[in-house]
Write a protein that holds these residues in place. Structure first.
Motif, PDB file in Angstrom:
ATOM      1  N   MET A 135      14.456 -23.397  13.200  1.00  0.00           N
ATOM      2  CA  MET A 135      13.790 -24.488  12.493  1.00  0.00           C
ATOM      3  C   MET A 135      13.071 -23.952  11.263  1.00  0.00           C
ATOM      4  N   ALA A 136      12.829 -24.861  10.326  1.00  0.00           N
ATOM      5  CA  ALA A 136      11.882 -24.620   9.236  1.00  0.00           C
ATOM      6  C   ALA A 136      10.678 -25.493   9.556  1.00  0.00           C
ATOM      7  N   VAL A 137       9.492 -24.893   9.523  1.00  0.00           N
ATOM      8  CA  VAL A 137       8.279 -25.574   9.975  1.00  0.00           C
ATOM      9  C   VAL A 137       7.164 -25.334   8.959  1.00  0.00           C
ATOM     10  N   SER A 138       6.413 -26.387   8.653  1.00  0.00           N
ATOM     11  CA  SER A 138       5.270 -26.285   7.757  1.00  0.00           C
ATOM     12  C   SER A 138       3.999 -26.172   8.599  1.00  0.00           C
ATOM     13  N   ILE A 139       3.166 -25.165   8.258  1.00  0.00           N
ATOM     14  CA  ILE A 139       1.883 -24.978   8.933  1.00  0.00           C
ATOM     15  C   ILE A 139       0.779 -24.949   7.867  1.00  0.00           C
ATOM     16  N   PRO A 140      -0.460 -25.227   8.259  1.00  0.00           N
ATOM     17  CA  PRO A 140      -1.563 -25.221   7.283  1.00  0.00           C
ATOM     18  C   PRO A 140      -1.780 -23.835   6.686  1.00  0.00           C
ATOM     19  N   GLU A 141      -2.316 -23.807   5.463  1.00  0.00           N
ATOM     20  CA  GLU A 141      -2.536 -22.523   4.791  1.00  0.00           C
ATOM     21  C   GLU A 141      -3.548 -21.638   5.508  1.00  0.00           C
ATOM     22  N   ASP A 142      -4.443 -22.231   6.311  1.00  0.00           N
ATOM     23  CA  ASP A 142      -5.433 -21.429   7.025  1.00  0.00           C
ATOM     24  C   ASP A 142      -4.953 -20.978   8.403  1.00  0.00           C
ATOM     25  N   ILE A 167       2.674 -25.639  17.824  1.00  0.00           N
ATOM     26  CA  ILE A 167       3.139 -24.272  18.069  1.00  0.00           C
ATOM     27  C   ILE A 167       2.128 -23.601  18.987  1.00  0.00           C
ATOM     28  N   VAL A 168       2.617 -22.929  20.018  1.00  0.00           N
ATOM     29  CA  VAL A 168       1.765 -22.106  20.881  1.00  0.00           C
ATOM     30  C   VAL A 168       2.196 -20.660  20.671  1.00  0.00           C
ATOM     31  N   ILE A 216      -1.283 -24.301  17.122  1.00  0.00           N
ATOM     32  CA  ILE A 216      -1.287 -24.614  15.692  1.00  0.00           C
ATOM     33  C   ILE A 216      -0.558 -25.938  15.497  1.00  0.00           C
ATOM     34  N   ALA A 217      -1.224 -26.897  14.865  1.00  0.00           N
ATOM     35  CA  ALA A 217      -0.567 -28.159  14.519  1.00  0.00           C
ATOM     36  C   ALA A 217       0.388 -27.883  13.367  1.00  0.00           C
ATOM     37  N   ALA A 218       1.595 -28.440  13.440  1.00  0.00           N
ATOM     38  CA  ALA A 218       2.622 -28.146  12.451  1.00  0.00           C
ATOM     39  C   ALA A 218       3.501 -29.370  12.222  1.00  0.00           C
ATOM     40  N   THR A 219       4.387 -29.263  11.238  1.00  0.00           N
ATOM     41  CA  THR A 219       5.369 -30.299  10.967  1.00  0.00           C
ATOM     42  C   THR A 219       6.731 -29.647  10.822  1.00  0.00           C
ATOM     43  N   VAL A 220       7.675 -30.067  11.645  1.00  0.00           N
ATOM     44  CA  VAL A 220       9.041 -29.561  11.529  1.00  0.00           C
ATOM     45  C   VAL A 220       9.666 -30.215  10.300  1.00  0.00           C
ATOM     46  N   GLY A 255       0.107 -25.599  -0.976  1.00  0.00           N
ATOM     47  CA  GLY A 255      -0.815 -24.729  -0.262  1.00  0.00           C
ATOM     48  C   GLY A 255      -0.421 -24.451   1.176  1.00  0.00           C
ATOM     49  N   SER A 256       0.447 -25.284   1.739  1.00  0.00           N
ATOM     50  CA  SER A 256       0.882 -25.051   3.117  1.00  0.00           C
ATOM     51  C   SER A 256       1.835 -23.851   3.150  1.00  0.00           C
ATOM     52  N   ILE A 257       2.169 -23.444   4.341  1.00  0.00           N
ATOM     53  CA  ILE A 257       3.063 -22.297   4.530  1.00  0.00           C
ATOM     54  C   ILE A 257       4.313 -22.780   5.256  1.00  0.00           C
ATOM     55  N   LEU A 258       5.464 -22.408   4.734  1.00  0.00           N
ATOM     56  CA  LEU A 258       6.734 -22.727   5.382  1.00  0.00           C
ATOM     57  C   LEU A 258       7.164 -21.502   6.167  1.00  0.00           C
TER      58      LEU A 258
END
Length: 107
Positions: free
Chosen positions: A39-46, A18-19, A27-31, A77-80
């Motif tokens: 989309m629904a995307v998971s990003i780190p909690e920080d 993600i930019v 931000i590194a993420a996972t779709v 702990g991740s954020i959706l």
């Protein structure tokens, strides 16, 4: 006449980047899942709070310009986050093509 087509989400489990448009932060993420509309995307909690921000997401064979419309904390702990697709503007397209051209020149 009743509309019979339905745009549903499909599982699209893939790594992505993600930019954030206004800060250029990456931000590194996972779709998790995807449709032509979002989309629904998971990003780190920080990761920074990007709700309400314009983003560009690059996921495998797809590039989407979008708004981040919601977020929820997950058990691990991740954020959706939920993102809603936007039409590309001339400025965003110019940014993308400049970045692509610069990366090809550096290769």
């Amino acid at each position: 006449m009743e509309e019979r087509r339905h745009v549903g989400r499909v599982t699209f489990d893939t790594k992505s980047v993600i930019v954030v448009c206004d800060t250029q932060e990456k931000i590194a993420a996972t779709v998790i899942n995807s449709s032509p509309l979002g989309m629904a995307v998971s990003i780190p909690e920080d990761a920074p709070d990007i709700v309400g921000k314009d983003i560009i997401i690059v996921a495998e064979t797809m590039i989407m310009y979008a708004d981040v419309v919601r977020k929820e904390k997950r058990e691990d702990g991740s954020i959706l986050i939920g993102i809603s697709a936007k039409k590309f503007t001339d400025d965003v397209l110019e940014y993308l093509f400049q970045k692509i051209a610069l990366e090809e020149e550096e290769s």
